[in-house]
Design a protein around this motif. Structure first.
Motif, PDB file in Angstrom:
ATOM      1  N   ARG A 108      14.369  17.856  12.613  1.00  0.00           N
ATOM      2  CA  ARG A 108      13.486  18.802  11.898  1.00  0.00           C
ATOM      3  C   ARG A 108      14.103  20.199  11.851  1.00  0.00           C
ATOM      4  NH1 ARG A 108      11.647  22.304   9.813  1.00  0.00           N
ATOM      5  NH2 ARG A 108       9.492  22.937   9.359  1.00  0.00           N
ATOM      6  N   LEU A 109      14.770  20.600  12.929  1.00  0.00           N
ATOM      7  CA  LEU A 109      15.385  21.925  13.001  1.00  0.00           C
ATOM      8  C   LEU A 109      16.794  21.949  12.414  1.00  0.00           C
ATOM      9  CD1 LEU A 109      14.370  23.000  16.628  1.00  0.00           C
ATOM     10  CD2 LEU A 109      13.239  23.586  14.480  1.00  0.00           C
ATOM     11  N   ASN A 110      17.305  20.762  12.084  1.00  0.00           N
ATOM     12  CA  ASN A 110      18.679  20.633  11.565  1.00  0.00           C
ATOM     13  C   ASN A 110      19.707  21.053  12.612  1.00  0.00           C
ATOM     14  OD1 ASN A 110      20.504  19.859   9.559  1.00  0.00           O
ATOM     15  ND2 ASN A 110      20.658  21.948   8.750  1.00  0.00           N
ATOM     16  N   VAL A 111      19.507  20.592  13.852  1.00  0.00           N
ATOM     17  CA  VAL A 111      20.443  20.859  14.947  1.00  0.00           C
ATOM     18  C   VAL A 111      21.554  19.810  14.894  1.00  0.00           C
ATOM     19  CG1 VAL A 111      20.761  20.960  17.447  1.00  0.00           C
ATOM     20  CG2 VAL A 111      18.640  21.824  16.417  1.00  0.00           C
ATOM     21  N   SER A 112      22.786  20.250  14.811  1.00  0.00           N
ATOM     22  CA  SER A 112      23.902  19.314  14.831  1.00  0.00           C
ATOM     23  C   SER A 112      24.292  19.008  16.275  1.00  0.00           C
ATOM     24  CB  SER A 112      25.103  19.904  14.090  1.00  0.00           C
ATOM     25  OG  SER A 112      25.581  21.062  14.752  1.00  0.00           O
ATOM     26  N   LYS A 113      24.975  17.883  16.483  1.00  0.00           N
ATOM     27  CA  LYS A 113      25.374  17.493  17.837  1.00  0.00           C
ATOM     28  C   LYS A 113      26.299  18.522  18.479  1.00  0.00           C
ATOM     29  CE  LYS A 113      24.813  12.498  17.288  1.00  0.00           C
ATOM     30  NZ  LYS A 113      25.475  11.163  17.333  1.00  0.00           N
ATOM     31  N   TRP A 114      27.146  19.141  17.657  1.00  0.00           N
ATOM     32  CA  TRP A 114      28.086  20.106  18.233  1.00  0.00           C
ATOM     33  C   TRP A 114      27.393  21.398  18.640  1.00  0.00           C
ATOM     34  CZ3 TRP A 114      28.607  24.845  15.951  1.00  0.00           C
ATOM     35  CH2 TRP A 114      28.264  24.965  14.607  1.00  0.00           C
ATOM     36  N   GLN A 115      26.231  21.697  18.045  1.00  0.00           N
ATOM     37  CA  GLN A 115      25.480  22.896  18.414  1.00  0.00           C
ATOM     38  C   GLN A 115      24.695  22.722  19.710  1.00  0.00           C
ATOM     39  OE1 GLN A 115      23.222  23.324  14.647  1.00  0.00           O
ATOM     40  NE2 GLN A 115      23.717  25.510  14.812  1.00  0.00           N
ATOM     41  N   LEU A 116      24.311  21.486  20.004  1.00  0.00           N
ATOM     42  CA  LEU A 116      23.361  21.236  21.088  1.00  0.00           C
ATOM     43  C   LEU A 116      23.815  21.809  22.429  1.00  0.00           C
ATOM     44  CD1 LEU A 116      20.662  19.993  21.788  1.00  0.00           C
ATOM     45  CD2 LEU A 116      21.810  17.814  22.172  1.00  0.00           C
ATOM     46  N   PRO A 117      25.067  21.597  22.876  1.00  0.00           N
ATOM     47  CA  PRO A 117      25.467  22.163  24.170  1.00  0.00           C
ATOM     48  C   PRO A 117      25.326  23.684  24.232  1.00  0.00           C
ATOM     49  CG  PRO A 117      27.039  20.504  23.448  1.00  0.00           C
ATOM     50  CD  PRO A 117      26.143  20.774  22.283  1.00  0.00           C
ATOM     51  N   ASP A 118      25.660  24.379  23.141  1.00  0.00           N
ATOM     52  CA  ASP A 118      25.549  25.834  23.118  1.00  0.00           C
ATOM     53  C   ASP A 118      24.091  26.280  23.173  1.00  0.00           C
ATOM     54  OD1 ASP A 118      28.280  26.184  23.003  1.00  0.00           O
ATOM     55  OD2 ASP A 118      28.347  26.361  20.829  1.00  0.00           O
ATOM     56  N   ASN A 166      20.859  29.742  13.603  1.00  0.00           N
ATOM     57  CA  ASN A 166      20.739  29.459  12.169  1.00  0.00           C
ATOM     58  C   ASN A 166      20.130  28.088  11.911  1.00  0.00           C
ATOM     59  OD1 ASN A 166      21.002  30.174   9.440  1.00  0.00           O
ATOM     60  ND2 ASN A 166      22.987  29.135   9.263  1.00  0.00           N
ATOM     61  N   LEU A 167      19.055  27.786  12.637  1.00  0.00           N
ATOM     62  CA  LEU A 167      18.355  26.516  12.473  1.00  0.00           C
ATOM     63  C   LEU A 167      17.280  26.654  11.395  1.00  0.00           C
ATOM     64  CD1 LEU A 167      17.949  25.617  16.257  1.00  0.00           C
ATOM     65  CD2 LEU A 167      19.842  25.065  14.719  1.00  0.00           C
ATOM     66  N   THR A 168      16.666  25.534  11.051  1.00  0.00           N
ATOM     67  CA  THR A 168      15.612  25.551  10.037  1.00  0.00           C
ATOM     68  C   THR A 168      14.323  26.098  10.630  1.00  0.00           C
ATOM     69  OG1 THR A 168      16.585  23.593   8.981  1.00  0.00           O
ATOM     70  CG2 THR A 168      14.304  24.153   8.399  1.00  0.00           C
ATOM     71  N   PRO A 169      13.784  27.180  10.088  1.00  0.00           N
ATOM     72  CA  PRO A 169      12.549  27.771  10.641  1.00  0.00           C
ATOM     73  C   PRO A 169      11.375  26.795  10.562  1.00  0.00           C
ATOM     74  CG  PRO A 169      13.640  29.295   9.139  1.00  0.00           C
ATOM     75  CD  PRO A 169      14.309  27.951   8.949  1.00  0.00           C
ATOM     76  N   VAL A 170      10.439  26.979  11.484  1.00  0.00           N
ATOM     77  CA  VAL A 170       9.228  26.169  11.512  1.00  0.00           C
ATOM     78  C   VAL A 170       8.028  27.098  11.342  1.00  0.00           C
ATOM     79  CG1 VAL A 170       7.804  24.583  12.858  1.00  0.00           C
ATOM     80  CG2 VAL A 170      10.300  24.499  13.061  1.00  0.00           C
ATOM     81  N   PRO A 171       7.242  26.931  10.277  1.00  0.00           N
ATOM     82  CA  PRO A 171       6.062  27.779  10.086  1.00  0.00           C
ATOM     83  C   PRO A 171       5.102  27.650  11.273  1.00  0.00           C
ATOM     84  CG  PRO A 171       6.551  26.526   8.105  1.00  0.00           C
ATOM     85  CD  PRO A 171       7.423  25.970   9.181  1.00  0.00           C
TER      86      PRO A 171
END
Length: 216
Positions: free
Chosen positions: A62-72, A39-44
């Motif tokens: 740019r993708l709106n990746v949170s720190k807690w999402q990164l390991p997954d 569920n990240l921000t799409p990139v055209p």
């Protein structure tokens, strides 16, 4: 390949994806699925090339990746990369380059965010040319692995060069007190890599081999 003279570098630590392995096409084909899955921000499509000019932290923003999402995200990409390893190959001349470094007395290590199983599968017979693997690196934790690899191989930071294709590879080498090498054929755009101030910038595998041999 012609035998080259001795060099001051005793250890070359390589990133894998985009540096030794031509995995950018696989990454591009997997990108949209990764964005949707987490569920990240799409990139055209027209903005995709621009991502190659950004640092890892800028891409995350740019993708709106949170720190807690990164390991997954990293774990998921490792699993999918291993499953697709048979579709990925080394860049041309990589086995010959690794063989020449061995002739020069330069130990070769691989420090990668990828899994060791995936790296070994893509390397195939060239696995025998690698002195040490330290894989599964955190996105921003490579400098610790650089130091550990050099220490375990009894090589000083001043005798070590870390070679990769992303801005974070250059930053990690600098944090470890080691020389850095950036390659023009990987993920990040050459201009972005050069702006990060690597010790060496390599336009081709042949140039990299020759300059490592000539380093004094």
């Amino acid at each position: 390949m012609t035998r080259l003279p001795a060099t001051r570098y005793r250890l070359a630590i390589f990133d894998f994806d985009g540096t030794l392995a031509d995995s950018l096409p696989w990454f591009r084909s997997s990108f949209d699925d990764m964005v949707a899955r987490f569920n990240l921000t799409p990139v055209p499509a027209e903005e995709m090339e621009g991502l190659r000019g950004l640092s890892a932290r800028e891409i995350m923003a740019r993708l709106n990746v949170s720190k807690w999402q990164l390991p997954d995200i990293v774990s998921d990409m490792r699993k999918r990369k291993l499953a697709a390893a048979s579709e990925i190959s080394l860049f041309n001349d990589i086995p010959a380059m690794l063989t020449e470094l061995q002739h020069l007395g330069i130990k070769v290590a691989i420090v990668s965010s990828d899994s060791e199983a995936s790296v070994r599968k893509v390397l195939g017979a060239a696995t025998t040319l690698i002195t040490r693997f330290d894989c599964g690196a955190a996105m921003f934790g490579k400098h610790w692995k650089f130091r550990r690899v050099a220490r375990r191989l009894s090589v000083t930071p001043s005798e070590t060069i870390c070679i990769g294709d992303e801005i974070r590879d250059i930053e990690a080498a600098q944090a470890a007190g080691m020389d850095s090498g950036a390659v023009a054929w990987g993920y990040a755009l050459p201009a972005a890599l050069q702006a990060a101030g690597p010790t060496h910038f390599f336009n081709s595998i042949e140039e990299m081999t020759q300059r490592l041999a000539a380093a004094k």
